[in-house]
Design an enzyme around this catalytic site. Structure first.
Site, PDB file in Angstrom:
ATOM      1  N   GLN A   1       0.838  -1.194   0.000  1.00  0.00           N
ATOM      2  CA  GLN A   1       0.000   0.000   0.000  1.00  0.00           C
ATOM      3  C   GLN A   1       0.874   1.245   0.000  1.00  0.00           C
ATOM      4  OE1 GLN A   1      -3.162   0.032   2.861  1.00  0.00           O
ATOM      5  NE2 GLN A   1      -3.907   1.993   2.155  1.00  0.00           N
ATOM      6  N   PHE A   2       1.157   1.741  -1.212  1.00  0.00           N
ATOM      7  CA  PHE A   2       2.032   2.898  -1.333  1.00  0.00           C
ATOM      8  C   PHE A   2       1.455   4.132  -0.670  1.00  0.00           C
ATOM      9  CE2 PHE A   2      -0.721   3.973  -4.825  1.00  0.00           C
ATOM     10  CZ  PHE A   2      -0.619   5.358  -4.951  1.00  0.00           C
ATOM     11  N   THR A   3       0.139   4.191  -0.479  1.00  0.00           N
ATOM     12  CA  THR A   3      -0.465   5.379   0.125  1.00  0.00           C
ATOM     13  C   THR A   3      -0.060   5.562   1.587  1.00  0.00           C
ATOM     14  OG1 THR A   3      -2.503   4.172   0.659  1.00  0.00           O
ATOM     15  CG2 THR A   3      -2.432   5.353  -1.454  1.00  0.00           C
TER      16      THR A   3
END
Length: 149
Positions: free
Chosen positions: A78-80
């Site tokens: 989850q790059f966020t």
């Protein structure tokens, strides 16, 4: 690297309506990879994760690790998690690693976590549009950042 750990009764990842991975009792991890993360970050987080005492012992005290309770782990990229919200209302992802950096680190993280857990870890699909379902047990949710040791 930044992880969000949730103690779960069960968790699953689906893609286009099909269950990709699922676990019962254990941990669901969201993993964010930063542009400056290294194998040292992986090693530190893996050790911290498998030894984190967030499961209840016979007295109802959080005194057991995921290994102690023979739990499972599901890891979702989850790059966020690397978002910066300091300016304005639109998150900036300048701290997130590009896919050519983050994919190998994500894969090494999952491999080393599996080795430390002594069983396979379930995963999502890197970069896919995933639907994550879980039943948080407690609720217990912990955020750990390898840059904040």
């Amino acid at each position: 690297m930044r992880i969000v750990i949730q103690r779960v009764k069960r968790a699953s990842v689906s893609i286009e309506g099909r269950v990709e991975s699922a676990i019962e009792k254990g941990m669901m991890l969201l993993l964010g990879v930063g542009y400056d993360d290294t194998d040292a970050d992986i090693d530190w987080l893996v050790k911290k994760t498998v030894n984190l005492r967030i499961f209840d012992d016979s007295e109802g005290v959080m005194n057991l690790s995921v290994k102690d309770v023979a739990g499972s782990i599901l890891v979702v990229s989850q790059f966020t998690l690397m978002a910066s919200c300091k300016k304005g209302n639109r998150p900036s992802y300048i701290h997130a690693a590009s896919p050519d950096v983050s994919v190998p680190l994500y894969e090494r993280f999952c491999k080393r976590l599996s080795e430390a857990l002594e069983k396979p870890v379930a995963t999502g699909v890197f970069g896919a549009d995933m639907q994550v379902e879980l039943v948080n047990d407690g609720p217990v949710t912990i955020v750990i950042d390898s840059k904040d040791k």
